[in-house]
Design a protein around this motif. Structure first.
Motif, PDB file in Angstrom:
ATOM      1  N   ALA A  92      -3.447  24.972  -6.476  1.00  0.00           N
ATOM      2  CA  ALA A  92      -3.661  26.075  -5.541  1.00  0.00           C
ATOM      3  C   ALA A  92      -3.261  25.620  -4.147  1.00  0.00           C
ATOM      4  CB  ALA A  92      -5.127  26.508  -5.531  1.00  0.00           C
ATOM      5  N   VAL A  93      -3.229  26.564  -3.233  1.00  0.00           N
ATOM      6  CA  VAL A  93      -3.172  26.229  -1.811  1.00  0.00           C
ATOM      7  C   VAL A  93      -4.615  26.105  -1.332  1.00  0.00           C
ATOM      8  CG1 VAL A  93      -2.441  26.947   0.489  1.00  0.00           C
ATOM      9  CG2 VAL A  93      -0.994  27.441  -1.496  1.00  0.00           C
ATOM     10  N   TYR A  94      -4.912  24.997  -0.693  1.00  0.00           N
ATOM     11  CA  TYR A  94      -6.266  24.729  -0.222  1.00  0.00           C
ATOM     12  C   TYR A  94      -6.335  24.954   1.291  1.00  0.00           C
ATOM     13  CZ  TYR A  94      -7.705  22.868  -4.707  1.00  0.00           C
ATOM     14  OH  TYR A  94      -8.041  22.750  -6.048  1.00  0.00           O
ATOM     15  N   TYR A  95      -7.371  25.676   1.688  1.00  0.00           N
ATOM     16  CA  TYR A  95      -7.577  26.024   3.095  1.00  0.00           C
ATOM     17  C   TYR A  95      -8.932  25.507   3.562  1.00  0.00           C
ATOM     18  CZ  TYR A  95      -3.969  29.548   2.179  1.00  0.00           C
ATOM     19  OH  TYR A  95      -2.804  30.187   1.834  1.00  0.00           O
ATOM     20  N   CYS A  96      -8.974  25.014   4.791  1.00  0.00           N
ATOM     21  CA  CYS A  96     -10.268  24.755   5.398  1.00  0.00           C
ATOM     22  C   CYS A  96     -10.547  25.853   6.427  1.00  0.00           C
ATOM     23  CB  CYS A  96     -10.345  23.378   6.034  1.00  0.00           C
ATOM     24  SG  CYS A  96      -9.310  23.130   7.477  1.00  0.00           S
ATOM     25  N   GLN A 109     -19.017  32.693   1.264  1.00  0.00           N
ATOM     26  CA  GLN A 109     -18.532  34.021   1.623  1.00  0.00           C
ATOM     27  C   GLN A 109     -17.386  33.917   2.627  1.00  0.00           C
ATOM     28  OE1 GLN A 109     -21.648  37.036   2.002  1.00  0.00           O
ATOM     29  NE2 GLN A 109     -20.738  37.571   3.961  1.00  0.00           N
ATOM     30  N   LEU A 110     -16.256  34.500   2.317  1.00  0.00           N
ATOM     31  CA  LEU A 110     -15.080  34.421   3.179  1.00  0.00           C
ATOM     32  C   LEU A 110     -15.367  34.935   4.580  1.00  0.00           C
ATOM     33  CD1 LEU A 110     -12.324  35.681   0.719  1.00  0.00           C
ATOM     34  CD2 LEU A 110     -12.430  33.419   1.754  1.00  0.00           C
ATOM     35  N   THR A 111     -16.113  36.004   4.681  1.00  0.00           N
ATOM     36  CA  THR A 111     -16.344  36.630   5.984  1.00  0.00           C
ATOM     37  C   THR A 111     -17.265  35.812   6.874  1.00  0.00           C
ATOM     38  OG1 THR A 111     -18.078  37.984   4.998  1.00  0.00           O
ATOM     39  CG2 THR A 111     -15.885  38.974   5.169  1.00  0.00           C
ATOM     40  N   SER A 112     -17.875  34.756   6.342  1.00  0.00           N
ATOM     41  CA  SER A 112     -18.695  33.867   7.166  1.00  0.00           C
ATOM     42  C   SER A 112     -17.868  32.882   7.971  1.00  0.00           C
ATOM     43  CB  SER A 112     -19.680  33.088   6.290  1.00  0.00           C
ATOM     44  OG  SER A 112     -20.794  33.880   5.927  1.00  0.00           O
ATOM     45  N   TYR A 113     -16.546  32.902   7.752  1.00  0.00           N
ATOM     46  CA  TYR A 113     -15.659  31.948   8.398  1.00  0.00           C
ATOM     47  C   TYR A 113     -14.709  32.672   9.348  1.00  0.00           C
ATOM     48  CZ  TYR A 113     -17.487  28.751   4.956  1.00  0.00           C
ATOM     49  OH  TYR A 113     -18.338  27.984   4.192  1.00  0.00           O
ATOM     50  N   GLU A 114     -14.501  32.078  10.507  1.00  0.00           N
ATOM     51  CA  GLU A 114     -13.692  32.752  11.522  1.00  0.00           C
ATOM     52  C   GLU A 114     -12.299  32.143  11.684  1.00  0.00           C
ATOM     53  OE1 GLU A 114     -15.554  32.967  15.350  1.00  0.00           O
ATOM     54  OE2 GLU A 114     -14.083  34.408  16.099  1.00  0.00           O
ATOM     55  N   TYR A 115     -12.198  30.827  11.691  1.00  0.00           N
ATOM     56  CA  TYR A 115     -10.917  30.168  11.910  1.00  0.00           C
ATOM     57  C   TYR A 115     -10.485  29.454  10.637  1.00  0.00           C
ATOM     58  CZ  TYR A 115     -12.105  31.016  16.778  1.00  0.00           C
ATOM     59  OH  TYR A 115     -12.455  31.612  17.966  1.00  0.00           O
ATOM     60  N   TRP A 116      -9.202  29.594  10.346  1.00  0.00           N
ATOM     61  CA  TRP A 116      -8.637  29.048   9.121  1.00  0.00           C
ATOM     62  C   TRP A 116      -7.414  28.187   9.435  1.00  0.00           C
ATOM     63  CZ3 TRP A 116     -10.547  30.252   4.175  1.00  0.00           C
ATOM     64  CH2 TRP A 116     -11.573  31.212   4.153  1.00  0.00           C
ATOM     65  N   GLY A 117      -7.206  27.175   8.606  1.00  0.00           N
ATOM     66  CA  GLY A 117      -5.979  26.412   8.700  1.00  0.00           C
ATOM     67  C   GLY A 117      -4.852  27.115   7.966  1.00  0.00           C
ATOM     68  N   GLN A 118      -3.679  26.477   7.965  1.00  0.00           N
ATOM     69  CA  GLN A 118      -2.495  27.082   7.354  1.00  0.00           C
ATOM     70  C   GLN A 118      -2.400  26.794   5.865  1.00  0.00           C
ATOM     71  OE1 GLN A 118      -2.484  24.158   8.772  1.00  0.00           O
ATOM     72  NE2 GLN A 118      -1.341  22.902   7.325  1.00  0.00           N
ATOM     73  N   GLY A 119      -3.208  25.876   5.381  1.00  0.00           N
ATOM     74  CA  GLY A 119      -3.237  25.564   3.959  1.00  0.00           C
ATOM     75  C   GLY A 119      -2.361  24.381   3.588  1.00  0.00           C
ATOM     76  N   THR A 120      -2.726  23.727   2.506  1.00  0.00           N
ATOM     77  CA  THR A 120      -1.940  22.628   1.953  1.00  0.00           C
ATOM     78  C   THR A 120      -1.879  22.798   0.436  1.00  0.00           C
ATOM     79  OG1 THR A 120      -1.674  20.206   1.901  1.00  0.00           O
ATOM     80  CG2 THR A 120      -3.927  21.037   1.777  1.00  0.00           C
ATOM     81  N   GLN A 121      -0.679  22.617  -0.118  1.00  0.00           N
ATOM     82  CA  GLN A 121      -0.472  22.854  -1.542  1.00  0.00           C
ATOM     83  C   GLN A 121      -0.943  21.651  -2.360  1.00  0.00           C
ATOM     84  OE1 GLN A 121       1.011  25.643  -3.293  1.00  0.00           O
ATOM     85  NE2 GLN A 121       0.243  24.494  -5.064  1.00  0.00           N
ATOM     86  N   VAL A 122      -1.707  21.929  -3.400  1.00  0.00           N
ATOM     87  CA  VAL A 122      -2.099  20.924  -4.387  1.00  0.00           C
ATOM     88  C   VAL A 122      -1.570  21.388  -5.738  1.00  0.00           C
ATOM     89  CG1 VAL A 122      -4.026  19.878  -5.615  1.00  0.00           C
ATOM     90  CG2 VAL A 122      -4.143  20.179  -3.134  1.00  0.00           C
ATOM     91  N   THR A 123      -0.798  20.533  -6.364  1.00  0.00           N
ATOM     92  CA  THR A 123      -0.241  20.841  -7.674  1.00  0.00           C
ATOM     93  C   THR A 123      -0.633  19.743  -8.649  1.00  0.00           C
ATOM     94  OG1 THR A 123       1.637  21.983  -6.662  1.00  0.00           O
ATOM     95  CG2 THR A 123       1.845  21.357  -8.976  1.00  0.00           C
ATOM     96  N   VAL A 124      -1.264  20.134  -9.750  1.00  0.00           N
ATOM     97  CA  VAL A 124      -1.708  19.181 -10.764  1.00  0.00           C
ATOM     98  C   VAL A 124      -0.922  19.449 -12.039  1.00  0.00           C
ATOM     99  CG1 VAL A 124      -3.668  18.236 -12.008  1.00  0.00           C
ATOM    100  CG2 VAL A 124      -4.003  19.208  -9.726  1.00  0.00           C
ATOM    101  N   SER A 125      -0.173  18.468 -12.457  1.00  0.00           N
ATOM    102  CA  SER A 125       0.651  18.624 -13.654  1.00  0.00           C
ATOM    103  C   SER A 125      -0.121  18.132 -14.876  1.00  0.00           C
ATOM    104  CB  SER A 125       1.953  17.860 -13.505  1.00  0.00           C
ATOM    105  OG  SER A 125       1.694  16.473 -13.388  1.00  0.00           O
ATOM    106  N   SER A 126       0.187  18.759 -16.011  1.00  0.00           N
ATOM    107  CA  SER A 126      -0.520  18.390 -17.251  1.00  0.00           C
ATOM    108  C   SER A 126       0.231  17.304 -18.001  1.00  0.00           C
ATOM    109  CB  SER A 126      -0.673  19.623 -18.130  1.00  0.00           C
ATOM    110  OG  SER A 126       0.585  20.186 -18.394  1.00  0.00           O
TER     111      SER A 126
END
Length: 126
Positions: A92-96, A109-126
């Motif tokens: 997934a893309v992970y956001y803080c 709850q998403l609405t409890s958060y005001e500021y978000w980062g741009q995200g970082t991709q995490v990919t797990v291969s099987s």
């Protein structure tokens, strides 16, 4: 205003580990409870983990409990997410995000958060 920058994402094999970092600038970081969320295409952003302002309390979704650990270093204005025993479904893309001050904080709850980062991709291969 708070600016958040995530880092540490990448490609890893199932069973491996990654550590995500969320670096904050702007207002005093210790003022904010902080959370990690993740999102895959076509799905809603979902709660992963959260930590209160002091770092004394942590919260996890059932899907990551026992595998992920959230921590913070207020002196470095950084929150971490240590991810172990990664599974393909963790891809997934992970956001803080930091809490919305002045209102009750519900950690998952998403609405409890005001500021978000741009995200970082995490990919797990099987």
């Amino acid at each position: 205003q708070v600016q958040l920058v995530e880092s540490g994402g990448g490609l890893v094999q199932a069973g491996g580990s990654l550590r995500l970092s969320c670096a904050a600038s702007g207002r005093t970081f210790s003022t904010y409870a902080t959370g990690w969320f993740r999102q895959t295409p076509g799905k809603e952003r979902e709660f992963v983990a959260a930590i209160n302002r002091s770092g004394g309390r942590t919260y996890y979704s059932d899907s990551v409990k026992g595998r992920f650990t959230i921590s913070r270093d207020n002196a470095k204005n950084t929150v971490y997410l240590q991810m172990n025993s990664l599974k393909p479904e963790d891809t997934a893309v992970y956001y803080c995000a930091v809490e919305r001050l002045g209102s009750a904080w519900y950690h998952a709850q998403l609405t409890s958060y005001e500021y978000w980062g741009q995200g970082t991709q995490v990919t797990v291969s099987s």
